[in-house]
Design an enzyme around this catalytic site. Structure first.
Site, mmCIF file in Angstrom:
data_model
loop_
_atom_site.group_PDB
_atom_site.id
_atom_site.type_symbol
_atom_site.label_atom_id
_atom_site.label_comp_id
_atom_site.label_asym_id
_atom_site.label_seq_id
_atom_site.Cartn_x
_atom_site.Cartn_y
_atom_site.Cartn_z
ATOM 1 C CG ASP A 69 7.548 31.671 53.971
ATOM 2 O OD1 ASP A 69 7.786 31.799 55.183
ATOM 3 O OD2 ASP A 69 8.377 31.204 53.170
ATOM 4 C CD GLU A 128 7.740 25.246 50.742
ATOM 5 O OE1 GLU A 128 8.293 24.814 49.707
ATOM 6 O OE2 GLU A 128 8.369 25.524 51.772
#
Length: 376
Positions: A69, A128
């Site tokens: 990520d 997130e």
């Protein structure tokens, strides 16, 4: 590539944290590096602010996926490091700068020393929030390049460098945001009988929400309902017309998450009736549980024990959330914790993982992929 090179890459990425689906500088940085590698075995495709990189194997039977990520958090950095974030109130406070650097290191090793199987490196935005894994998984690119197995890691400040922690089965929880808006009737503090006070209603609702886990969830199961923020009213001598609750919910099973949400709805209806107000519920974004496929995870754990000097810790499941769970829902694989030895935890403004963990992770993952990708 030398260890100092990876440290420099991590520091440069650390300086340009960007929020979900805004990772334009990050994407450009990653593409610049990836395009510097020998191109005869690489195929690159962009998806929004993310990147897919397919590395062709020597005699492929499977496609092995590796996900990293790439987004940061809306946190003002307070580490005092000379390479602190250049973006005010944004920080790589969850270690995604580490995740990207490790992925680039492994990618470099696999390009320079190809394995038999094909590999797909997935640089995923918006972990997130609002969540990039699920839409990336559903994209035409990943449906065409759908891995047979997929793996990922997450930094763990609480574990020392040279250790990893993992377990077969459930690793991370199901998660959901929670936003509740209450609207009643405001008025002068001297005439409460002419109003419907939303501060009182909100406080009572918070208390009721705390009964969900203790009275509606099996004691042998686990769940969390947390209200982290309350806002309401305008001034001390005016009864509040509106109030807002913001929180998070976590469960160790998808079924329990459904039950928790149903109970939230029921309690809110009771507040509406009892306080003659209107309420709206928004469950925001939520992530599916991270469930490590047992056989593949056990094989990985045996490899760590027998073929590396890394200390393996069989950890317990955690109430943390990770949208990698959506990928594991459709593709067998696993995620593991990487020890990075920091006194400050994830999402802390002073998080500073030990850079010695970069080389440890790159070498270990490369070795595992060589073992896995060359295995008949």
């Amino acid at each position: 590539m030398a260890k100092t090179d990876y440290i420099q890459i991590r520091r440069e990425l650390h300086q340009i944290p960007e929020l979900g689906f805004q990772e334009y500088k990050t994407q450009a940085y990653l593409l610049n590096y990836i395009r510097s590698l020998p191109s005869d075995r690489i195929e690159i495709k962009q998806w929004k602010t993310g990147i897919f990189v397919k590395v062709l194997g020597r005699k492929p039977v499977r496609l092995i996926g590796y996900r990293a990520d790439i987004d940061g958090l809306p946190i003002k950095e307070e580490t005092g490091l000379p390479f602190s974030s250049n973006h005010e109130k944004e920080m790589h406070a969850c270690g995604h700068d580490f995740h990207m650097t490790i992925a680039l290191g492994v990618l470099t090793n696999i390009v320079e020393n190809p394995i038999d199987d094909d590999m797909l490196f997935v640089f995923q935005p918006a972990e997130e929030g609002p969540g990039g894994a699920e839409p990336m998984l559903k994209s035409e690119i990943m449906q065409e390049w759908k891995p047979d197995i997929i793996i990922a890691l997450h930094v763990a400040p609480e574990y020392p460098v040279g250790t990893i922690a993992v377990k077969p089965g459930l690793l991370f929880a199901n998660t959901s945001e929670l936003f509740i808006d209450l609207k009643g009737k405001g008025g002068h503090a001297a005439y409460p009988h002419q109003t419907n006070d939303m501060v009182v209603a909100a406080c009572n609702l918070v208390a009721q929400l705390q009964t969900i886990v203790s009275r509606n969830i099996d004691p042998l199961d686990s769940a969390v309902v947390t209200i982290g923020k309350i806002t309401g009213g305008t001034v001390q001598n005016v009864i509040a017309e509106t109030a807002r609750l913001e929180g998070t919910m976590r469960t160790l099973s998808a079924e329990s998450m459904t039950k928790v949400k149903d109970r939230v709805k029921a309690l809110v209806k009771g507040i509406e009736a009892g306080y003659e107000c209107e309420c709206t519920i928004d469950f925001g974004s939520g992530y599916y549980q991270v469930y490590n496929e047992e056989a593949i995870t056990a094989e990985f754990m045996n490899f760590i024990r027998s073929e590396t000097n890394i200390e393996l810790i069989e950890c317990k499941e955690a109430m943390t959330g990770e949208d990698f769970g959506y990928m594991l829902k459709e593709i067998p694989g696993f995620m593991f914790w990487l020890g990075v030895n920091s006194p400050y935890g994830l999402h802390h403004s002073k998080l500073n993982p030990d850079e010695e963990a970069l080389e440890t992770a790159i070498n270990m993952i490369t070795s595992y992929l060589q073992f896995k990708g060359n295995k008949e």
